[in-house]
Write an enzyme that holds these catalytic residues in place. Structure first.
Site, short mmCIF file in Angstrom:
data_model
loop_
_atom_site.label_atom_id
_atom_site.label_comp_id
_atom_site.label_asym_id
_atom_site.label_seq_id
_atom_site.Cartn_x
_atom_site.Cartn_y
_atom_site.Cartn_z
N GLY A 118 -3.23 10.49 1.65
CA GLY A 118 -2.00 10.97 1.88
C GLY A 118 -1.53 9.94 2.94
O GLY A 118 -1.83 8.96 3.26
N THR B 204 6.17 -2.96 6.40
CA THR B 204 5.57 -3.18 5.06
C THR B 204 6.56 -3.24 4.07
O THR B 204 7.24 -2.54 3.82
CB THR B 204 4.66 -2.16 4.71
OG1 THR B 204 3.63 -2.14 5.64
CG2 THR B 204 4.05 -2.44 3.06
N CYS C 174 1.62 5.55 4.34
CA CYS C 174 1.42 4.37 3.94
C CYS C 174 0.88 4.25 2.66
O CYS C 174 1.33 3.80 1.88
CB CYS C 174 0.50 3.57 4.87
SG CYS C 174 1.09 3.84 6.54
C1 UGA Z 1 -3.80 2.85 5.85
C2 UGA Z 1 -4.48 1.56 5.93
O1 UGA Z 1 -6.03 2.08 5.92
C3 UGA Z 1 -4.37 0.83 7.08
O2 UGA Z 1 -5.18 -0.25 7.02
C4 UGA Z 1 -2.93 0.18 7.03
O3 UGA Z 1 -2.49 -0.76 8.03
C5 UGA Z 1 -2.09 1.88 7.05
O4 UGA Z 1 -2.37 2.40 5.83
C6 UGA Z 1 -0.54 1.10 7.02
O5 UGA Z 1 -0.31 0.69 5.84
O6 UGA Z 1 0.16 1.00 8.13
P1 UGA Z 1 -3.66 5.02 7.31
O7 UGA Z 1 -2.50 5.55 6.53
O8 UGA Z 1 -3.55 5.46 8.81
O9 UGA Z 1 -3.99 3.72 7.49
O10 UGA Z 1 -4.91 5.90 6.80
P2 UGA Z 1 -6.22 5.74 6.14
O11 UGA Z 1 -7.41 5.89 7.19
O12 UGA Z 1 -6.41 4.53 5.21
O13 UGA Z 1 -6.53 6.99 5.28
C7 UGA Z 1 -5.39 7.26 4.20
C8 UGA Z 1 -5.54 8.54 3.29
O14 UGA Z 1 -6.81 8.13 2.52
C9 UGA Z 1 -6.00 9.87 4.18
O15 UGA Z 1 -5.28 10.77 3.66
C10 UGA Z 1 -7.58 9.86 4.07
O16 UGA Z 1 -7.87 11.33 4.21
C11 UGA Z 1 -7.78 9.30 2.83
N1 UGA Z 1 -9.14 8.79 2.58
C12 UGA Z 1 -9.65 8.03 3.18
C13 UGA Z 1 -9.76 9.58 1.47
O17 UGA Z 1 -9.55 10.49 1.00
N2 UGA Z 1 -11.24 9.25 1.35
C14 UGA Z 1 -11.72 8.15 2.09
O18 UGA Z 1 -13.04 7.60 1.72
C15 UGA Z 1 -10.96 7.58 2.90
#
Ligand code: UGA
Length: 441
Positions: free
Chosen positions: A265, A121, A268
């Site tokens: 957090g 990225t 990413c």
């Molecule tokens: C994120 C994106 O979802 C991916 O599509 C992307 O490819 C990736 O970053 C990247 O840039 O490589 P990721 O960091 O693995 O993926 O995690 P997510 O599932 O997006 O969750 C991110 C954060 O948001 C976590 O801390 C999670 O607890 C929080 N979250 C998620 C919430 O607080 N509420 C929600 O409803 C969903």
């Protein structure tokens, strides 16, 4: 197809193993010798469901090898750049050192017709600058952002919901001849996904780079939107989880990524929105992204609110209080503690004089490296021993399923602060607990 994958972290290791499982011959390159030894033995150096099986299968079939020597990338037709782009120290912008180094080391090994595929990225404009440096080699650059989620990385790599190719374009905006040729090579790499009907968006470099940060910014905004509603719910006695259910039934809004709580957090979302703001500033369009400042601020306020609520539950002071924190990873199904809201709350409380014990099914080792002063326990029951308040900070299934009666027997006081809104308040209250949460009455 012979492929090299440069950078074998959360993205590269999964990409390399997944491509090898499809029958490609893959060499994974990383500067970290320990990581290479581990991967070459078929051991995943981090927790990712499904990766160990994929790795052992691909390594033992002979389709997947690893090396620290970039010269071993020579002979591959397609080279994927999968190195990290962390936030710069003390600045919002992305640190491109690893991309620069990987690219510089790869350059002498490229030959006419090779395809370099950027997956890291990066700030928009990076691909254009890298492509210029390829001109003398006869190799072509494609920007192909990745959208995998930690915890679902294998599934997301083998069955992506879309593929995006950023190709070189001529003065009239048309894809160049070299671009078309490179595209055919990448189509061959992704032939299984493409024949499964995965949507493919073919575009220019700038759009492809922007797609990635726009997607992550949207997801971060969605989370901060519901967390802003949480603040309103707290001020009015409303329930943010019911609110999210109700607005989520509108298909234009959708319920996914509307889970209010401790916020986002990881490696990413936080750094990507900051790097995007920094890049917009350089491009003179900082106003367009000023809302992301608020998205970031709402997100960080949730961590403060969690500590404040814990203090309130301990009658105004956490000094000397025993606090159990369930969860250290930034989200369940991951051992990644980069910018973890759970760990940040635990560390804040420790700094403010509480005795904090943290537990996590997978992330204790990584958490200990980052915060050696925190105490760690292997299970929720052990972490909660004698606790004045228990905080649920990462919604692992085993914490969602905790029995309030069993946990109630080991704590000093039955106080539960649910930072992810995943417990049933009635069940916990019936078992004699004081239950508080973020955005719930
Ligand atoms: C994120 C994106 O979802 C991916 O599509 C992307 O490819 C990736 O970053 C990247 O840039 O490589 P990721 O960091 O693995 O993926 O995690 P997510 O599932 O997006 O969750 C991110 C954060 O948001 C976590 O801390 C999670 O607890 C929080 N979250 C998620 C919430 O607080 N509420 C929600 O409803 C969903």
């Amino acid at each position: 197809m012979r492929i090299s994958v440069i950078g074998c972290g959360y993205l590269g290791a999964v990409h390399a193993a997944a491509m090898a499982s499809l029958g490609h011959d893959v060499i994974g390159i990383d500067v970290d010798a320990d990581k290479v030894v581990s991967l070459a033995a078929g051991r995943a150096p981090f927790f990712e469901p499904g990766l160990p099986e994929l790795l052992t299968g691909s390594v033992s079939s002979g389709h997947l090898t690893f090396s620290t020597d970039m010269a071993d990338a020579a002979g591959a037709r397609v080279h994927f750049i999968c190195v990290g782009t962390p936030q710069k120290r003390g600045e919002f912008g992305a640190d491109l050192t690893h991309v620069e180094q990987a690219f510089a080391m790869l350059l002498p090994h490229l030959t006419e017709g090779d395809v370099v595929v950027g997956k890291s990225t990066v700030p928009v404009g990076t691909a254009e600058a890298l492509a210029e440096r390829l001109e003398d080699t006869g190799a072509t650059l494609i920007w192909n952002p990745e959208f995998l989620r930690e915890g679902f990385a294998v599934q997301d790599t083998l069955h992506p919901d879309r593929l995006v190719y950023g190709l070189p374009t001529g003065t009239a905006g048309q894809i160049t001849e070299a671009g078309e040729k490179a595209r055919q090579a990448l189509d061959e790499v992704y032939s299984v996904s493409l024949s499964d009907g995965t949507p493919l968006v073919v575009t220019d470099y700038a759009t492809a780079q922007l797609v990635k940060v726009a997607a992550n910014s949207f997801l971060a905004t969605k989370i901060s939107f519901i967390n802003a509603m949480s603040e309103l719910c707290e001020a009015t006695g409303a329930d943010v989880t019911r609110l999210a259910d109700a607005i989520g039934y509108d298909e234009r809004i959708g319920r996914r990524f509307l889970n209010a709580g401790l916020g986002f957090g990881g490696g990413c979302l936080p750094k990507d929105i900051r790097a995007f703001m920094a890049r917009a500033g350089e491009l003179g369009v900082d106003q367009a992204l000023s809302f992301l400042r608020e998205v970031d601020a709402i997100n960080m306020r949730r961590r403060v609110r969690m500590v404040d609520l814990a203090r309130e539950m301990c009658s105004g002071s956490i000094v000397g209080r025993r606090i159990a924190v369930l969860g250290a990873a930034f989200k369940p199904m991951s051992d990644d503690v980069r910018d973890s809201p759970a760990l940040s709350v635990a560390a804040q409380m420790q700094l403010q004089g509480a005795h904090v014990t943290v537990t996590d099914p997978q992330a204790i080792d990584n958490a200990r490296l980052k915060w050696p002063d925190l105490r760690f326990a292997p299970t929720a029951l052990e972490a909660a021993e004698g606790a004045d308040v228990v905080l649920l900070a990462t919604e692992w299934a085993e914490y969602r399923e905790l029995d309030p009666v069993v946990l109630g027997k080991v704590v000093n006081a039955r106080r539960m602060l649910d930072g992810r809104n995943v417990l049933d308040p009635a069940t916990w209250r019936q078992a004699g607990w004081t239950y508080r949460a973020l955005g719930r009455p």
